[in-house]
Every structure is written in structure tokens, then in C-alpha cells.
Write an enzyme that holds these catalytic residues in place. Structure first.
Site, short mmCIF file in Angstrom:
data_model
loop_
_atom_site.label_atom_id
_atom_site.label_comp_id
_atom_site.label_asym_id
_atom_site.label_seq_id
_atom_site.Cartn_x
_atom_site.Cartn_y
_atom_site.Cartn_z
N LYS A 126 0.25 5.16 8.75
CA LYS A 126 0.75 5.62 7.44
C LYS A 126 0.03 5.15 6.31
CE LYS A 126 2.09 1.64 5.08
NZ LYS A 126 1.67 1.49 4.16
N LYS A 150 -7.42 1.65 -3.26
CA LYS A 150 -6.95 1.25 -1.87
C LYS A 150 -7.13 1.99 -0.07
CE LYS A 150 -5.27 -1.40 1.88
NZ LYS A 150 -4.45 -2.38 2.02
N SER A 164 0.73 -1.54 -0.17
CA SER A 164 -0.22 0.03 0.05
C SER A 164 0.59 1.58 0.04
CB SER A 164 -0.67 -0.51 1.00
OG SER A 164 -2.33 -0.92 1.31
#
Length: 292
Positions: free
Chosen positions: A239, A170, A94
Site C-alpha cells: 500500500k 514517511k 500512512s
């Protein structure tokens, strides 16, 4: 199919096991040798460097923590980009969409390989059960080619558009998930502080508008006595929320809820909860209660 896999952490290792169980020959590389040796005992072939992995397999998948790790593994001194036989790189990491597009262009110019960004959702449980959702960006025909292999660990592979579209999808997923977990933690704290048994919320709300897979999964994880083993850490979610904020800033997209959720995860991380399971966001409300 002979496929390579880099990154054997909490997600990568069960994904490799699913590939092996599906009958694929899997070659692996990991920065620390322990997980690779463990999978070697289960039938995987261990390569000494990412470049060696790319020479052994024309398709290689990555499952790494961030863009810095991806760049190092692909473009480092013994990186995948130096492998002439590499034709398709499938990135399950990701990372930011703009970095994905940059890496894809760089890889294409280096050796002509195609980059497919294919982040996943479903956690370690989904990886082990083979029920992950894969959201892919890149050439549609390449996505169609690799989809049968990915279905060893994914129940759904959805092509979302050109390179970077998978990563944007995502980030949409993480926006919904992170904000939902934060809202569930607040609901648990609200019930608990009112003297209501928070552990019964999933039963009480089942079938109503507040019901969801996350509600049914996370309330038990938040209310059990011992912290659960991490499926996804608070720091990993932070993150991704930072990446959401960066993309939103670049586009001028208001993300009021995601921004507020990000501050909750950041505060929990500052309090030392970063490596813990995302359900342990509830500890933030414990600490606030202690100050009250």
C-alpha cells in the site's frame, strides 16, 4: 493530559498502552469493540463514536490503515469533525500527502481544528518499547505542543514542514525500508542457493557497509523455521509503495528501485502472502525456485 485515540490495531494498541503507562487519561474508539474493551480493562475510557471521543478530548490521535478509513472516521456521520471541542487531530496513519492536505483543509473549514500528519516508523516492537520515530507535518508550534505527549511512545519527534511533509517523509522511509528488505531477501536466496548458511549473514557482514538494523533484524526472521508473527504486513508495505509510486508520478520523480520492489511485494501478495510479515517476502524466492 486527556487524549483520544482512534484505531487500536497492531500499532495503535501498544501506543495507547504507552500513553496509559505515562499517566495520561486516554479515551479510545475502535471500529470493532474487542480491542477497546481490552484496553478498558487497562484503564482506558471507551467512547461509542468518534464524535463522542472528540467531544471528550480536545486532542485526538488516529492510527488507521488507509485514507478511506481516515476519511470515514473524521468526516463520517458520527465523525470527529462534528465534535466542537476538537482542537488538534494527530494522524499517525500512512496516507498520501495530497489526501492529508485535503483533509486538513476540510477539517479546518468544518470546525477550525488543526491537522498534524505524524506517521511513525519502528513497527510494533517500537510502539511497545516507546522508541518510535515520528515525522510530523503541520504548524511547528502545534508540533511542539504535542511532542511531550507523543514521547510516551516515540523517542524522536521531528517537525518536517507544513501539512503533508510528515507523509512525504514517511514515504521516503518506506522507499528505503521496502527496497532494503527486498535486497536482503535476494541476498538470503543467493546465499542459500549457493549452499552458504544464510543465517550467518548478519554475523559475517556486521560492521561492514552492508550492515544495518534491517539486516540484523530480517535475516533471522527470514531464515527461522516458523514464520514470525506479523509486525508489518506485506500488504501494508505494498500500500505504501503504491503511494510512493503515485507521488513520484505526480512530481515526475524517477523511482526505479522502489518500482521494482513494489512488483516483488505485489507478486508475493498475489501468491497469498499479503497478511504475512514483511520478512516473508523470502517466500517469493521459494516459489520461484520451485518453478526453476
Amino acid at each position: 493530559m486527556d487524549i483520544g485515540f482512534c484505531g487500536l490495531g497492531r500499532m495503535g494498541a501498544p501506543m495507547v498502552r504507552r500513553l496509559l503507562q505515562a499517566g495520561h487519561q486516554v479515551s479510545v474508539w475502535n471500529r470493532s469493540p474487542g480491542p477497546a474493551q481490552q484496553l478498558a480493562a487497562e484503564g482506558a475510557r471507551v467512547c461509542a463514536t468518534p464524535q463522542a471521543l472528540g467531544e471528550a478530548c480536545s486532542w485526538v490521535a488516529l492510527c488507521l490503515f488507509d485514507a478511506a478509513a481516515v476519511e470515514s472516521v473524521v468526516f463520517g456521520p458520527e465523525g470527529l469533525a462534528r465534535a466542537a471541542s476538537l482542537t488538534v487531530l494527530i494522524d499517525h496513519s500512512s496516507i498520501a500527502p495530497d489526501r492529508t492536505r485535503e483533509f486538513a483543509d476540510r477539517l479546518s473549514r468544518t470546525n477550525g481544528a488543526v491537522w498534524l500528519d505524524a506517521p511513525v516508523s519502528g513497527g510494533t516492537g517500537g510502539a511497545a518499547a516507546g522508541t518510535l520515530a515520528v515525522m510530523a507535518g503541520g504548524p511547528a508550534d502545534v508540533c511542539d505542543q504535542v511532542a511531550p505527549v507523543l514521547r510516551a511512545y516515540a523517542q524522536r519527534v521531528t517537525h518536517m514542514g507544513p501539512v503533508g511533509a510528515g507523509q512525504v517523509t514517511k514515504l521516503c522511509n518506506q522507499t528505503i525500508v521496502a527496497a532494503s528488505i527486498a535486497a536482503i531477501a535476494e541476498a538470503v536466496a543467493l546465499a542459500r542457493d549457493a549452499g552458504v548458511e544464510a543465517a550467518r549473514l548478519p554475523q559475517a557482514l556486521a560492521g561492514g557497509w552492508a550492515d544495518s538494523t534491517l539486516l540484523q533484524m530480517f535475516v533471522p526472521r527470514m531464515t527461522q523455521a516458523a514464520p514470525p508473527p506479523p509486525q508489518a504486513s506485506l500488504d501494508t508495505m505494498l500500500k505504501d509503495l503504491d503511494t510512493v509510486a503515485a507521488l513520484a508520478r505526480l512530481q515526475g520523480t524517477p523511482v526505479l528501485v522502489a518500482a521494482a520492489a513494489g512488483q516483488a511485494y505485489r507478486l508475493a501478495s498475489r501468491q497469498g502472502q499479503g497478511p504475512a510479515d514483511t520478512s516473508q517476502l523470502i517466500r517469493l524466492y521459494d516459489s520461484i525456485g520451485d518453478l526453476a
